[in-house]
Design a protein around this motif. Structure first.
Motif, mmCIF file in Angstrom:
data_model
loop_
_atom_site.group_PDB
_atom_site.id
_atom_site.type_symbol
_atom_site.label_atom_id
_atom_site.label_comp_id
_atom_site.label_asym_id
_atom_site.label_seq_id
_atom_site.Cartn_x
_atom_site.Cartn_y
_atom_site.Cartn_z
ATOM 1 N N LEU A 129 0.842 -1.182 0.000
ATOM 2 C CA LEU A 129 0.000 0.000 0.000
ATOM 3 C C LEU A 129 0.881 1.237 0.000
ATOM 4 O O LEU A 129 1.789 1.363 0.827
ATOM 5 C CB LEU A 129 -0.909 -0.010 1.240
ATOM 6 N N VAL A 130 0.615 2.140 -0.923
ATOM 7 C CA VAL A 130 1.342 3.392 -1.003
ATOM 8 C C VAL A 130 0.341 4.512 -0.779
ATOM 9 O O VAL A 130 -0.672 4.595 -1.473
ATOM 10 C CB VAL A 130 2.044 3.554 -2.370
ATOM 11 N N ALA A 131 0.625 5.373 0.204
ATOM 12 C CA ALA A 131 -0.292 6.469 0.517
ATOM 13 C C ALA A 131 0.510 7.710 0.892
ATOM 14 O O ALA A 131 1.627 7.614 1.387
ATOM 15 C CB ALA A 131 -1.203 6.067 1.664
ATOM 16 N N SER A 132 -0.085 8.865 0.634
ATOM 17 C CA SER A 132 0.604 10.110 0.963
ATOM 18 C C SER A 132 0.343 10.551 2.397
ATOM 19 O O SER A 132 1.022 11.425 2.913
ATOM 20 C CB SER A 132 0.174 11.218 0.001
ATOM 21 N N SER A 133 -0.650 9.963 3.032
ATOM 22 C CA SER A 133 -0.927 10.254 4.443
ATOM 23 C C SER A 133 -1.206 8.934 5.152
ATOM 24 O O SER A 133 -1.500 7.923 4.515
ATOM 25 C CB SER A 133 -2.128 11.190 4.568
ATOM 26 N N PRO A 134 -1.107 8.933 6.472
ATOM 27 C CA PRO A 134 -1.318 7.669 7.197
ATOM 28 C C PRO A 134 -2.773 7.216 7.116
ATOM 29 O O PRO A 134 -3.678 7.950 7.488
ATOM 30 C CB PRO A 134 -0.922 8.011 8.635
ATOM 31 N N VAL A 135 -2.978 6.026 6.593
ATOM 32 C CA VAL A 135 -4.329 5.489 6.471
ATOM 33 C C VAL A 135 -4.503 4.187 7.252
ATOM 34 O O VAL A 135 -5.595 3.908 7.731
ATOM 35 C CB VAL A 135 -4.734 5.258 4.999
ATOM 36 N N LEU A 194 -6.077 12.536 11.763
ATOM 37 C CA LEU A 194 -7.420 12.324 12.292
ATOM 38 C C LEU A 194 -8.151 11.132 11.668
ATOM 39 O O LEU A 194 -8.758 10.343 12.408
ATOM 40 C CB LEU A 194 -8.251 13.604 12.154
ATOM 41 N N PRO A 195 -8.122 10.925 10.346
ATOM 42 C CA PRO A 195 -8.793 9.729 9.808
ATOM 43 C C PRO A 195 -8.212 8.421 10.358
ATOM 44 O O PRO A 195 -8.953 7.477 10.635
ATOM 45 C CB PRO A 195 -8.564 9.832 8.304
ATOM 46 N N GLN A 196 -6.908 8.372 10.527
ATOM 47 C CA GLN A 196 -6.272 7.182 11.091
ATOM 48 C C GLN A 196 -6.741 6.963 12.521
ATOM 49 O O GLN A 196 -6.983 5.822 12.928
ATOM 50 C CB GLN A 196 -4.758 7.336 11.038
ATOM 51 N N ALA A 231 -6.124 7.968 20.545
ATOM 52 C CA ALA A 231 -6.093 9.359 20.103
ATOM 53 C C ALA A 231 -4.880 10.086 20.676
ATOM 54 O O ALA A 231 -4.181 10.812 19.960
ATOM 55 C CB ALA A 231 -7.382 10.072 20.516
ATOM 56 N N ALA A 232 -4.605 9.878 21.946
ATOM 57 C CA ALA A 232 -3.470 10.561 22.582
ATOM 58 C C ALA A 232 -2.138 10.081 22.006
ATOM 59 O O ALA A 232 -1.271 10.897 21.664
ATOM 60 C CB ALA A 232 -3.510 10.334 24.092
ATOM 61 N N VAL A 233 -1.972 8.768 21.884
ATOM 62 C CA VAL A 233 -0.706 8.225 21.386
ATOM 63 C C VAL A 233 -0.471 8.629 19.934
ATOM 64 O O VAL A 233 0.631 9.057 19.573
ATOM 65 C CB VAL A 233 -0.672 6.685 21.554
ATOM 66 N N GLN A 234 -1.491 8.525 19.100
ATOM 67 C CA GLN A 234 -1.324 8.872 17.694
ATOM 68 C C GLN A 234 -1.073 10.365 17.501
ATOM 69 O O GLN A 234 -0.233 10.759 16.696
ATOM 70 C CB GLN A 234 -2.547 8.438 16.884
ATOM 71 N N ALA A 235 -1.799 11.208 18.231
ATOM 72 C CA ALA A 235 -1.608 12.648 18.098
ATOM 73 C C ALA A 235 -0.218 13.060 18.589
ATOM 74 O O ALA A 235 0.487 13.818 17.912
ATOM 75 C CB ALA A 235 -2.693 13.390 18.872
ATOM 76 N N LEU A 236 0.182 12.559 19.744
ATOM 77 C CA LEU A 236 1.510 12.906 20.266
ATOM 78 C C LEU A 236 2.616 12.351 19.372
ATOM 79 O O LEU A 236 3.642 13.006 19.163
ATOM 80 C CB LEU A 236 1.661 12.398 21.699
#
Length: 173
Positions: A37-43, A145-147, A121-126
């Motif tokens: 999978l190739v993506a420009s943002s984390p999915v 946010l989508p991830q 949410a906390a771990v991914q945002a930080l």
């Protein structure tokens, strides 16, 4: 005299008791590199983090609080984040779950889902803010946010998968 099945009172396999939880988190952390999978943002959701949190919520007493150190290091090696990002954040998440398990005696499914969602949410945002320290924080959080939402919605599935792996772990020979 042949044995047809496990005997009453026979313990589960010791290697399965120890290896299955750690192996699920390690394989899940490495899984995004194996997918084409190739993506420009984390999915893709952080599979390793999801299994890590679900094992902690399902079996709080199974792992010591510091288990976030080696498993976080393994995740850092595969995620591309600076070494120490998941180490620190997963250890804080582990401490939080251990603290909450001492404070909330009768946790249910929705409690576990809420705890996992907040920690995801906390771990991914930080983590995103640590990986991109000089970027605009609103833009970075908008990309991640989508991830975060997908990961929160997948928590029940991963709790179920963790329960299946736990049944396999506790199954007698």
């Amino acid at each position: 005299m042949s044995r047809t099945g496990p005997r009453l009172g026979e313990p589960a396999s010791l290697w399965r008791m120890r290896i299955v939880p750690i192996a699920t988190v390690m394989v899940a952390s490495a899984l995004p590199l194996m997918l084409p999978l190739v993506a420009s943002s984390p999915v893709l959701p952080p599979f390793g983090l999801l299994f890590f949190l679900c094992w902690q919520l399902l079996r709080t007493e199974m792992w010591p609080v510091w288990i976030g150190l080696p498993l976080g290091l393994w995740n850092d090696l595969f995620s591309g984040a600076p070494i120490g990002t998941a180490i620190g954040l997963w250890t804080i998440a582990s401490i939080t779950i251990h603290y909450l398990s001492q404070r909330i005696y009768w946790r249910g499914f929705f409690h576990d889902w809420a705890i996992a969602a907040i920690l995801i949410a906390a771990v991914q945002a930080l983590s995103a803010l640590i990986v991109h320290p000089h970027a605009d924080s609103g833009r970075i959080l908008g990309l991640v946010l989508p991830q975060i939402v997908i990961s929160m919605l997948l928590v029940p599935l991963f709790l179920r998968l963790t329960g299946k792996f736990d049944n396999f772990r506790l199954k007698r020979r």
